[in-house]
Design an enzyme around this catalytic site. Structure first.
Site, PDB file in Angstrom:
ATOM      1  N   ASN A 148      19.735   4.352  29.667  1.00  0.00           N
ATOM      2  CA  ASN A 148      20.181   5.489  28.868  1.00  0.00           C
ATOM      3  C   ASN A 148      19.508   5.356  27.505  1.00  0.00           C
ATOM      4  OD1 ASN A 148      21.475   7.483  27.419  1.00  0.00           O
ATOM      5  ND2 ASN A 148      23.547   6.844  27.951  1.00  0.00           N
ATOM      6  N   ARG A 161      19.726   8.419  32.722  1.00  0.00           N
ATOM      7  CA  ARG A 161      20.516   9.564  32.271  1.00  0.00           C
ATOM      8  C   ARG A 161      19.581  10.531  31.556  1.00  0.00           C
ATOM      9  NH1 ARG A 161      24.046  10.368  26.910  1.00  0.00           N
ATOM     10  NH2 ARG A 161      25.110  12.300  27.485  1.00  0.00           N
ATOM     11  N   HIS A 183      27.926  16.468  29.907  1.00  0.00           N
ATOM     12  CA  HIS A 183      28.820  15.345  30.280  1.00  0.00           C
ATOM     13  C   HIS A 183      29.096  15.330  31.780  1.00  0.00           C
ATOM     14  CE1 HIS A 183      30.347  15.382  25.882  1.00  0.00           C
ATOM     15  NE2 HIS A 183      29.484  14.385  26.039  1.00  0.00           N
ATOM     16  N   ARG A 237      28.538  16.634  15.230  1.00  0.00           N
ATOM     17  CA  ARG A 237      28.143  17.978  15.648  1.00  0.00           C
ATOM     18  C   ARG A 237      29.264  18.966  15.369  1.00  0.00           C
ATOM     19  NH1 ARG A 237      26.291  16.579  21.629  1.00  0.00           N
ATOM     20  NH2 ARG A 237      26.895  14.447  21.088  1.00  0.00           N
ATOM     21  N   GLU A 258      29.891   6.445  33.895  1.00  0.00           N
ATOM     22  CA  GLU A 258      28.665   7.206  34.140  1.00  0.00           C
ATOM     23  C   GLU A 258      27.586   6.346  34.786  1.00  0.00           C
ATOM     24  OE1 GLU A 258      28.565  10.136  30.311  1.00  0.00           O
ATOM     25  OE2 GLU A 258      29.094   8.036  29.984  1.00  0.00           O
TER      26      GLU A 258
END
Length: 392
Positions: free
Chosen positions: A9, A92, A180, A240, A378
């Site tokens: 990742n 990812r 996600h 964000r 994940e």
């Protein structure tokens, strides 16, 4: 000889990695987890033994870019691969665009298509792809698989995908994608273990971390979500802004004299919890703080999450269960309590003792809506997807 899969990742200045041993079945056992931080600066590599979290390495490096970080990672792993067959690497990749509804074996054609999505997600996409290119150079014969955060949401009905914009823009790819997805896919896979038959019902999963979103599931498939064309939309996040009036960037450019780069930096890097508090993007620090600005940031986050749960309950025509996951969702009991308190009108009643213990079930036994804390994984989803393509 046992098989192994490498999970990567890649971020803007970091490279997270994990090595999974593939057991017969197949089952996937994490062996090592590591991270190379501050690539291009005072970089440092830390590695732990996955089953026990025992620290194996913590040392400075001289990794000037992702290429050098990949080489450092492979050099450390090389002696530990004795007796293992490294069959593939899984990455990812945040954005798969309209074309990719499933993981894909990476080649130059795929990389070129994915690079066209960089303007949509400049925060993640270029760094995800930099990791792939660096590993292609270091191990050109190793199969690589791109696993997409958008793919899980390809089940969104057309009504949920569309913006109120001209059709030609939708046909050109301006649509709601959702993100996600690797986290949501894992939660969907384990829901029956926690919810039983209710797993197939109306479930909202709250992936709350430095990046935050909600996903409404029916029959464990995504039917609505809060992020849309980019990961900037939806809930306020660490840095964000989440959903804002779309005219605000136009105002900032026209009246405040900000250029495109400055607006992008403001919305991606200086907003959210950091912008509201003025001090931190870390929910842990904000919960420990006792300033009006810190309290405002937490309250705003809670308000927006609860409001979004209400909206997604409309999309589902009701709600059977609410699941919290990711960093804030799994560990911040006060945030979960405040969100659930705002959802009392739906019938949700929290068990404070279970919530303080982080669940897994944190609702009262007689609550018509179940509330749960389920850790996400994940990496395991990437390992499964990568093996499925590599072994095909």
């Amino acid at each position: 000889m046992d098989n192994a899969i490498l999970i990567i990742n890649a971020g803007s200045s970091s490279l997270k990695f994990a090595l999974y041993r593939v057991e017969p079945g197949p089952s996937f056992e994490p062996w090592y987890r590591g991270i190379i931080e501050e690539i291009g600066g005072a970089s440092r590599m830390r590695v732990s033994l996955a089953p026990t979290a025992e620290e194996l390495l913590d040392q400075p490096l001289a990794a000037r870019d992702h290429d050098e970080a990949i080489w450092e990672m492979l050099a450390w792993l090389a002696p530990r691969l004795d007796g293992l067959d490294l069959i593939a690497a899984g990455h990812r990749v945040v954005h798969g665009g309209a074309e990719h509804a499933a993981p894909v074996r990476v080649d130059e054609t795929v990389l070129t298509k994915l690079e066209r999505l960089i303007p949509i997600d400049p925060l993640h996409q270029p760094h995800n792809l930099a990791g792939i290119r660096a590993l292609l150079q270091a191990r050109p014969g190793l199969p690589q698989v791109a696993c997409f955060d958008t793919a899980f949401h390809r089940t969104l009905p057309e009504l949920a995908q569309r913006f109120a914009l001209p059709r030609e823009l939708h046909d050109a790819g301006v649509r709601r994608y959702g993100f996600h997805g690797l986290s949501y896919e894992y939660i969907a896979s384990v829901l029956p273990d926690y919810l039983g038959d209710r797993a197939e019902g109306r479930v909202i999963v709250a992936h709350l971390g430095n990046g935050a979103s909600l996903c409404a599931m029916q029959n464990r498939r995504s039917v609505e979500t809060t992020m849309s064309f980019t990961p900037l939309d939806g809930l306020p996040m660490g840095t964000r802004c989440g959903a804002i009036d779309p005219a605000i960037p136009l105002y900032l450019m026209r009246e405040q004299g900000l250029d495109l780069a400055a607006v992008s930096e403001l919305l991606h890097q200086r907003s959210g919890l950091l912008g509201l508090s003025g001090t931190s993007s870390d929910m842990r620090q904000l919960l420990e703080g006792d300033t009006p600005a810190a309290r405002l940031a937490v309250a705003h986050f809670v308000y927006q999450v609860a409001k979004a749960v209400g909206a997604l309950a409309v999309a589902l025509d009701g709600l059977d269960a609410l699941v919290f996951t990711a960093g804030i969702g799994e560990h911040a009991a006060p945030v979960r309590a405040a969100i659930c308190a705002r959802l009392g009108w739906l019938g949700l009643t929290l068990d404070p003792v279970a919530n303080a213990a982080h669940g897994p079930c944190i609702s009262q036994p007689d609550s018509p809506i179940g509330a749960w804390v389920i850790p996400t994984d994940e990496e395991l989803v990437i390992a499964r997807q990568t093996y499925a393509l590599a072994a095909a």
